[in-house]
Design a protein around this motif. Structure first.
Motif, PDB file in Angstrom:
ATOM      1  N   SER A 146      43.762  30.294  45.112  1.00 32.10           N
ATOM      2  CA  SER A 146      44.959  29.824  44.426  1.00 32.10           C
ATOM      3  C   SER A 146      44.673  28.575  43.613  1.00 32.10           C
ATOM      4  O   SER A 146      45.259  27.532  43.815  1.00 32.10           O
ATOM      5  CB  SER A 146      46.086  29.569  45.416  1.00 32.10           C
ATOM      6  N   SER A 147      43.748  28.722  42.701  1.00 33.86           N
ATOM      7  CA  SER A 147      43.377  27.601  41.845  1.00 33.86           C
ATOM      8  C   SER A 147      44.324  27.484  40.677  1.00 33.86           C
ATOM      9  O   SER A 147      44.294  26.494  39.960  1.00 33.86           O
ATOM     10  CB  SER A 147      41.956  27.794  41.327  1.00 33.86           C
ATOM     11  N   GLY A 148      45.166  28.500  40.497  1.00 35.79           N
ATOM     12  CA  GLY A 148      46.033  28.484  39.336  1.00 35.79           C
ATOM     13  C   GLY A 148      45.395  29.128  38.125  1.00 35.79           C
ATOM     14  O   GLY A 148      46.035  29.246  37.093  1.00 35.79           O
ATOM     15  N   VAL A 149      44.148  29.543  38.245  1.00 34.04           N
ATOM     16  CA  VAL A 149      43.490  30.267  37.160  1.00 34.04           C
ATOM     17  C   VAL A 149      43.230  31.682  37.651  1.00 34.04           C
ATOM     18  O   VAL A 149      42.571  31.880  38.671  1.00 34.04           O
ATOM     19  CB  VAL A 149      42.161  29.595  36.748  1.00 34.04           C
ATOM     20  N   ALA A 150      43.787  32.661  36.937  1.00 34.36           N
ATOM     21  CA  ALA A 150      43.674  34.045  37.365  1.00 34.36           C
ATOM     22  C   ALA A 150      42.206  34.478  37.420  1.00 34.36           C
ATOM     23  O   ALA A 150      41.386  34.028  36.624  1.00 34.36           O
ATOM     24  CB  ALA A 150      44.450  34.951  36.411  1.00 34.36           C
ATOM     25  N   TRP A 177      40.855  37.297  36.640  1.00 37.31           N
ATOM     26  CA  TRP A 177      40.372  37.992  35.437  1.00 37.31           C
ATOM     27  C   TRP A 177      39.997  36.979  34.370  1.00 37.31           C
ATOM     28  O   TRP A 177      39.051  37.182  33.618  1.00 37.31           O
ATOM     29  CB  TRP A 177      41.415  38.977  34.925  1.00 37.31           C
ATOM     30  N   ARG A 178      40.721  35.849  34.342  1.00 36.04           N
ATOM     31  CA  ARG A 178      40.419  34.837  33.356  1.00 36.04           C
ATOM     32  C   ARG A 178      39.084  34.173  33.668  1.00 36.04           C
ATOM     33  O   ARG A 178      38.293  33.875  32.782  1.00 36.04           O
ATOM     34  CB  ARG A 178      41.538  33.803  33.339  1.00 36.04           C
ATOM     35  N   ARG A 212      40.394  43.999  33.174  1.00 36.99           N
ATOM     36  CA  ARG A 212      41.363  43.077  32.563  1.00 36.99           C
ATOM     37  C   ARG A 212      40.640  42.006  31.753  1.00 36.99           C
ATOM     38  O   ARG A 212      41.042  41.658  30.643  1.00 36.99           O
ATOM     39  CB  ARG A 212      42.188  42.427  33.684  1.00 36.99           C
TER      40      ARG A 212
END
Lengths: 241, 241
Positions: free
Chosen positions: A6-10, A12-13, A53
DNA sequence: TCAAGTTGTCTATGATAATAGACAACTTGA
DNA sequence: TCAAGTTGTCTATTATCATAGACAACTTGA
């Protein structure tokens, strides 16, 4: 039960960024095949759909291109296309280390509509030669352009272009030593079916539409044209100052 | 129907990054009150709960502290704490532009267990003085430490420390001109209730536990101690090379 | 021609992200 | 003391993220 970071960066990104870095620093060269989706998924410890993705995001930006059954390939770098008053496709492409080519698609007769007549300083209905051409860097189509010339000033221009494959050379054949860009208008559109085929571009992709008129040293209009650039293959550089 | 950008970076993360940048570049000074959650939500065009998520992430890292009914405040910057062989709390804190303080909590008699005996080169059961102290930078508690000294070598050390508020000065009082760190072991734990109260730290927060022994210039052990640092208020710098 | 390997598409499930509203608990200043 | 403003907590809903499996469509090389 996976207990994400849960770093806030998806995820796939993160994968997309990793691949992009690989392209940027040359680990994946242009035209090269990327590892398979399964392999990428394993290296990033991630589901194949997550990799897809990531690849879709990169493909949308034109960095990679997926070929069903074969693999995913690194697209050629975007061609840097400076917008100057002296704009020569051959010079720009050559400067980028690529081999410029101009390929005639069709040359035909036409008559001037209001817009073209104004641009070329002719009367409406004046006889024109219309040249449809595709320009390539190495073997990649960059743009298709429709060029209009006065049929009176440049007789048989279609056949000449078919031989020289270059607008610069065509004009030189008629005694024009130098010319420059008088006006340039840029818009964007979705590629139409015929252009898509000529550009080897999937339907629905954006093109940069450039309307330009070239004039000689006395500011007499020579040619006017509408070019459609595959947006994902070029980037226009506006040189300020 | 909102048609998100879907950049792959969560909104709360973008907000958190924005606030952190504001703290880093001084737009929000240490100790200062942040704008209210509603106001932040409006500036970022985001729901209040999203702001709360962002603030919670920052609070967990110790960058901000929320006070119910009052507001959310920027925590003091983490104290950079270099780990050298010459480690003086007062010097480190002073170098950071803060006022170091040492506050005695309790001084008592103790006897050496196996570990402390080994560290101090004493026999098990040897008489000790145990000093519980809290060290502050300005008015913020940084760490609590339990220090053991030989009661034979440093008689009445508890009372001396109560006056000088400094381990360096205490040792100087007994003729120790200089000393340095012989060994340092670092672990982490969750703060216990008494330390939490002394550090003004909520229960459940992590502390850095440092076991260290200081020796004089002849490598004779002087003191051994166990310090618990509020993890969110310091960062240890290991100087390599 | 065929088998292996590749990308594309479908369904399904659970976790996380983001929004929304309401109200409680608390602080502050008038 | 009180009203206004603050953070904390609860329920609820919708969309996105991530995983999983199966199979289709296609390419490649033997």
């Amino acid at each position: 039960m996976s207990m994400q970071e849960s770093s806030g960066v998806a995820l796939w990104r993160q994968v997309a960024d990793g691949i992009e870095r690989g392209i940027a620093d040359g680990r994946f060269a242009a035209g090269e095949k990327l590892p398979g989706e399964m392999e990428i998924a394993e290296t990033y410890r991630v589901n194949r759909h997550t990799v897809r993705r990531a690849l879709a995001a990169l493909a949308e930006r034109g960095l990679v291109r997926a070929e069903r059954g074969s693999g995913t390939y690194v697209e050629a770098q975007r061609l840097a296309y400076p917008l100057r008053s002296r704009t020569r496709f051959s010079e720009i492409v050559g400067a980028g280390g690529h081999e410029p080519r101009g390929q005639l698609i069709e040359a035909s007769s036409d008559i001037a509509n209001r817009e073209i007549a104004r641009e070329l300083g002719l009367k409406i209905g004046a006889p024109l030669i219309r040249i449809e051409a595709v320009r390539l860097a190495d073997r990649t189509p960059i743009c298709v352009s429709t060029t209009w010339l006065s049929a009176e000033r440049f007789p048989d221009a279609g056949n000449v272009f078919a031989n020289v494959h270059s607008m610069t050379k065509l004009l030189g054949h008629y005694g024009v030593k130098d010319y420059h860009r008088a006006s340039t208008r840029i818009t964007a559109a979705i590629v139409d079916a015929t252009d898509a085929a000529r550009l080897d571009l999937p339907l629905g992709r954006p093109v940069l539409v450039v309307d330009a008129t070239d004039v000689d040293m006395l500011d007499q209009p020579l040619v006017t044209k509408r070019s459609r650039f595959a947006a994902e293959r070029v980037e226009f550089l506006v040189e300020n100052g």
